[in-house]
Design a protein around this motif. Structure first.
Motif, mmCIF file in Angstrom:
data_model
loop_
_atom_site.group_PDB
_atom_site.id
_atom_site.type_symbol
_atom_site.label_atom_id
_atom_site.label_comp_id
_atom_site.label_asym_id
_atom_site.label_seq_id
_atom_site.Cartn_x
_atom_site.Cartn_y
_atom_site.Cartn_z
ATOM 1 N N LYS A 193 0.826 -1.203 0.000
ATOM 2 C CA LYS A 193 0.000 0.000 0.000
ATOM 3 C C LYS A 193 0.863 1.257 0.000
ATOM 4 O O LYS A 193 2.010 1.244 0.468
ATOM 5 C CB LYS A 193 -0.913 0.020 1.232
ATOM 6 N N GLU A 194 0.289 2.325 -0.519
ATOM 7 C CA GLU A 194 0.937 3.634 -0.451
ATOM 8 C C GLU A 194 1.327 3.924 1.004
ATOM 9 O O GLU A 194 0.519 3.789 1.918
ATOM 10 C CB GLU A 194 -0.027 4.713 -0.935
ATOM 11 N N GLY A 195 2.603 4.285 1.199
ATOM 12 C CA GLY A 195 3.079 4.605 2.540
ATOM 13 C C GLY A 195 3.782 3.476 3.250
ATOM 14 O O GLY A 195 4.404 3.693 4.302
ATOM 15 N N ASP A 196 3.688 2.239 2.722
ATOM 16 C CA ASP A 196 4.424 1.122 3.312
ATOM 17 C C ASP A 196 5.928 1.285 3.070
ATOM 18 O O ASP A 196 6.364 1.944 2.116
ATOM 19 C CB ASP A 196 4.003 -0.204 2.673
ATOM 20 N N ILE A 197 6.715 0.641 3.919
ATOM 21 C CA ILE A 197 8.120 0.404 3.612
ATOM 22 C C ILE A 197 8.331 -1.103 3.651
ATOM 23 O O ILE A 197 7.688 -1.817 4.423
ATOM 24 C CB ILE A 197 9.086 1.139 4.566
ATOM 25 N N VAL A 198 9.211 -1.600 2.789
ATOM 26 C CA VAL A 198 9.437 -3.036 2.704
ATOM 27 C C VAL A 198 10.921 -3.307 2.477
ATOM 28 O O VAL A 198 11.546 -2.700 1.604
ATOM 29 C CB VAL A 198 8.578 -3.682 1.587
#
Length: 248
Positions: free
Chosen positions: A86-91
């Motif tokens: 999703k928009e705003g996630d970091i992975v």
């Protein structure tokens, strides 16, 4: 026992490192809202095969995937899955390639679209921790010198360093001696020698350093639900300075 590599062996290790680096360059353009980490996993399997390498982690102590995909509060060892990012996630995507019997290991944290100011700062500081550690990874220094640089930079910026997951030697196997946390005191710990090949892989949390592990036995999360980021390189310690074998 710590196994020192010859210059010729370090040269041989560069192939696996280059493949890992190329993988990260490739997925940097793929990671966006809507993609799943399982799609990245499928790409990884194909990419390694097409480039003459294999996924070392598939079957390692029962781990079923070629990549680890650690989203938001997951520190490390997250399983790829079918949930869209999703928009705003970091992975953080971590991959270990085996090529010609040698290992390359690198994880990298990616922003998914526009992320919060906290997430941007966490990613920036974590990457800075990695390179500050590499600067100290010279013959004659001790591992405490390296990790003191990591720890002090993280804590100066209001973050914490995960203690329970370790850096390690790399060679014919993914995990070789020595093993070490990413915290330390100057002048302490084992001395760095020409021919050591190690990972520097700080895992930095926005909140406290404590972690929990999910029921799957692998997925490590921040205990307080805060964000976590990681950047990792495999490096060779040489008389001419550190060589980043997985440099992108």
């Amino acid at each position: 026992m710590i196994t020192l590599k010859s210059r010729a062996e370090i040269e041989e290790m560069k192939k696996a490192g280059r493949i890992v680096a190329a993988f990260h360059r490739a997925i940097a353009g793929m990671i966006r809202p809507g993609i799943t980490t399982l799609e990245i996993e499928s790409f990884a399997v194909r990419f390694l095969k097409e480039n003459g390498a294999k996924a070392y982690t598939i079957g390692f102590n029962g781990y079923p995937y070629a990549t680890c995909a650690s989203v938001n509060d997951v520190i490390a060892h997250g399983f790829p899955n079918g949930n869209p990012l999703k928009e705003g996630d970091i992975v953080t995507i971590d991959i270990v390639a085996e090529a010609d019997g040698w290992i390359g290991d690198s994880g990298w944290c990616y922003a998914v679209g526009e992320v919060s100011e906290e997430a941007r700062k966490l990613m920036r500081v974590t990457k800075e921790c990695l390179y500050l550690g590499i600067e100290k990874a010279v013959v004659g220094n001790r591992i405490g010198d390296v990790m003191h640089a990591v720890q002090t930079h993280a804590e100066r910026n209001g973050f914490s360093v995960v203690r329970d997951l370790l850096g390690h030697g790399v060679g014919r196997e993914m995990h070789e001696e020595p093993n070490y946390p990413h915290v330390g005191n100057p002048g302490k710990g084992f001395r760095l020698k020409d021919g050591m090949v190690l990972t520097i892989e700080p895992m930095i949390n926005a909140g406290k350093a404590f972690m929990t592990v999910d029921a799957d036995g692998w997925t490590a999360r921040t205990a307080d639900g805060s964000l976590s980021a990681q950047y990792e390189h495999t490096i060779a310690i040489t008389a001419d300075g550190p060589i980043i074998l997985t440099e992108q």
